[in-house]
Design an enzyme around this catalytic site. Structure first.
Site, PDB file in Angstrom:
ATOM      1  CB  ALA A  72      -1.059   0.046   1.105  1.00 12.50           C
ATOM      2  CB  SER A 114      -3.651   2.743   9.674  1.00 20.15           C
ATOM      3  OG  SER A 114      -3.291   4.000  10.162  1.00 20.15           O
ATOM      4  CE1 TYR A 138      -1.705   4.241   4.909  1.00 16.75           C
ATOM      5  CE2 TYR A 138      -2.044   5.512   6.959  1.00 16.75           C
ATOM      6  CZ  TYR A 138      -1.772   4.238   6.289  1.00 16.75           C
ATOM      7  OH  TYR A 138      -1.231   3.201   6.979  1.00 16.75           O
ATOM      8  CE  LYS A 142      -3.132   0.841   4.613  1.00 18.67           C
ATOM      9  NZ  LYS A 142      -2.737  -0.486   4.373  1.00 18.67           N
TER      10      LYS A 142
HETATM   11  N1  UFG Z   1       7.337  14.435  14.518  1.00 18.03           N
HETATM   12  C1  UFG Z   1       8.268  15.398  14.496  1.00 18.03           C
HETATM   13  N2  UFG Z   1       9.421  15.461  13.548  1.00 18.03           N
HETATM   14  C2  UFG Z   1       9.597  14.681  12.583  1.00 18.03           C
HETATM   15  C3  UFG Z   1       8.680  13.433  12.568  1.00 18.03           C
HETATM   16  C4  UFG Z   1       7.641  13.403  13.551  1.00 18.03           C
HETATM   17  O1  UFG Z   1       8.178  16.206  15.330  1.00 18.03           O
HETATM   18  O2  UFG Z   1      10.590  14.694  11.916  1.00 18.03           O
HETATM   19  C5  UFG Z   1       6.204  14.109  15.028  1.00 18.03           C
HETATM   20  C6  UFG Z   1       4.988  14.014  14.377  1.00 18.03           C
HETATM   21  O3  UFG Z   1       4.540  15.497  14.312  1.00 18.03           O
HETATM   22  C7  UFG Z   1       3.898  13.383  15.482  1.00 18.03           C
HETATM   23  C8  UFG Z   1       5.268  12.244  15.935  1.00 18.03           C
HETATM   24  O4  UFG Z   1       6.289  12.706  15.787  1.00 18.03           O
HETATM   25  O5  UFG Z   1       3.466  14.186  16.374  1.00 18.03           O
HETATM   26  C9  UFG Z   1       4.871  10.924  15.342  1.00 18.03           C
HETATM   27  O6  UFG Z   1       4.916  11.156  13.917  1.00 18.03           O
HETATM   28  P1  UFG Z   1       5.212  10.104  12.842  1.00 18.03           P
HETATM   29  O7  UFG Z   1       5.241  10.696  11.327  1.00 18.03           O
HETATM   30  O8  UFG Z   1       6.295   9.248  13.252  1.00 18.03           O
HETATM   31  O9  UFG Z   1       3.823   8.914  12.934  1.00 18.03           O
HETATM   32  P2  UFG Z   1       2.321   9.579  13.012  1.00 18.03           P
HETATM   33  O10 UFG Z   1       1.991   9.394  14.176  1.00 18.03           O
HETATM   34  O11 UFG Z   1       2.239  10.917  12.129  1.00 18.03           O
HETATM   35  O12 UFG Z   1       1.785   8.649  11.869  1.00 18.03           O
HETATM   36  C10 UFG Z   1       1.662   7.268  12.296  1.00 18.03           C
HETATM   37  C11 UFG Z   1       1.936   6.116  11.127  1.00 18.03           C
HETATM   38  C12 UFG Z   1       0.970   6.549   9.945  1.00 18.03           C
HETATM   39  C13 UFG Z   1      -0.284   6.594  10.542  1.00 18.03           C
HETATM   40  C14 UFG Z   1      -0.653   7.500  11.730  1.00 18.03           C
HETATM   41  C15 UFG Z   1      -1.876   7.371  12.290  1.00 18.03           C
HETATM   42  O13 UFG Z   1       3.255   6.377  10.595  1.00 18.03           O
HETATM   43  O14 UFG Z   1       0.963   5.438   8.957  1.00 18.03           O
HETATM   44  O15 UFG Z   1       0.327   7.066  12.718  1.00 18.03           O
HETATM   45  O16 UFG Z   1      -2.370   8.641  12.831  1.00 18.03           O
HETATM   46  F1  UFG Z   1      -1.412   6.983   9.748  1.00 18.03           F
END
Ligand code: UFG
Length: 318
Positions: A72, A114, A138, A142
């Site tokens: 995906a 997800s 996304y 899902k």
């Molecule tokens: N973050 C930062 N800096 C970065 C990367 C992330 O501050 O460089 C923060 C984001 O803002 C968030 C947290 O770290 O608050 C986690 O971010 P990620 O991108 O690691 O993960 P997400 O929670 O955004 O996403 C995850 C999965 C997605 C899924 C989502 C569900 O990776 O596939 O959870 O909401 F869709």
């Protein structure tokens, strides 16, 4: 058991394929290598470079007993800019896969869903009966497949489980084995923090004014090896004519700052940061209730945050 792993050249798919092989299963991997890496397919797996929409009629020749479906598109931001890619690949592609399964008599599927299906939840920890109101294409893609699986189970007797992942981190490392996260565009917190600590180049912290204890977002991190274990259990737990949805998380929340502190301890160097405004679409807090996965699968995550970071660090170092 002979299992088709779609997306088995990707991060989570390669770890699950490796764990299936280690459990004694035969594994067939299908991946179109649009984001995966051929060298991530575990040795011992049969590999076909192919898109999931093109499995009819070859799936019948492969004689698999079950499918674990990861293939995906999975970037929330990209899905907002280019939703067509997500509807076509994740939804139309998966419906084609389900129809090839029907045509060839494959009745069991474990699907990579997800936490993004829930959107901004009113209550934490999130239980599976929380309303699904995705805030990205996304998450919507899902959710669409979760709904399709319920229909296919009812009407065609499919045996299906959707596993809704929270924040997956870590790697499968040890004795000559190395499977981990290698995204061309890396948006995830743990690998970005490891690279920032290693290179000294500051990384963004998106938002420090959230209604959380330290102002940064709280997420529920789960080790990819624990996650893989749940898939093996789910393959055994599927029931004919039934679709279940199960959250996979630890039930514990960690803020972005807590993760960065843990990365600093593991690497032995502070993570340099650049505080930035909130990233669009980030909910303040996402924590799973994993009670249902515990009761249906007998599953409980065993690896804590520092172990995920240590394994991801070992993988990053190559
Ligand atoms: N973050 C930062 N800096 C970065 C990367 C992330 O501050 O460089 C923060 C984001 O803002 C968030 C947290 O770290 O608050 C986690 O971010 P990620 O991108 O690691 O993960 P997400 O929670 O955004 O996403 C995850 C999965 C997605 C899924 C989502 C569900 O990776 O596939 O959870 O909401 F869709």
């Amino acid at each position: 058991m002979r299992v088709l792993v779609t997306g088995g050249a990707g991060y989570i798919g390669s770890v699950v394929a490796a764990q299936l092989l280690a459990s004694g299963a035969e594994v067939v991997v299908v991946d179109d290598l649009s984001t995966g890496h051929a060298d991530a397919v575990p040795p011992g797996a049969e590999f076909h470079e192919r898109n999931i929409a093109e499995l009819d009629p070859v799936l019948g020749d492969w004689r698999v007993d079950a499918v674990v479906h990861f293939a995906a598109k999975s970037l929330v931001g990209e899905s907002t800019e280019n939703p067509a890619l997500y509807w076509r690949n994740n939804v139309i592609g998966t419906v084609a896969l389900l129809d090839s399964m029907r045509a060839s008599g494959v009745e069991r599927i474990v699907f990579s869903s997800s936490a993004a299906t829930y959107g901004i939840a009113e209550h934490q920890p999130i239980t599976e009966d929380a309303p699904a109101r995705p805030t990205s294409a996304y998450g919507a893609s899902k959710l669409a497949i979760d709904l399709a699986l319920a229909d296919y189970a009812r009407a065609y007797g499919l045996a299906a489980i959707s596993l809704r992942y929270f924040n997956v981190a870590g790697a499968l490392v040890g004795d000559g084995v190395r499977f981990g996260e290698r995204h061309a565009t890396e948006t995830h917190l743990v690998p970005n923090a490891l690279r920032a600590a290693a290179t000294g180049t500051p990384m963004p912290v998106f938002g420090t004014d959230y209604p959380t204890p330290d102002g940064t977002c709280v997420r529920d991190y789960i080790h990819v090896v624990d996650l893989a274990d749940a898939h093996l259990r789910a393959l055994e737990a599927v029931e004919t004519g039934r679709h279940r949805v199960l959250n996979l998380g630890s039930g514990l929340g960690h803020s972005v700052r807590e993760v960065l502190d843990a990365v600093g301890r593991v690497v032995g160097r502070d993570v340099p940061v650049d505080e930035q405004p909130r990233r669009a679409g980030d909910p303040a807090t996402l924590v799973a209730s994993n009670a249902e996965a515990g009761s249906v699968l007998g599953w409980r995550p065993a690896r804590a945050l520092e172990s995920m970071i240590a394994d991801a660090w070992e993988f990053e170092q190559g």
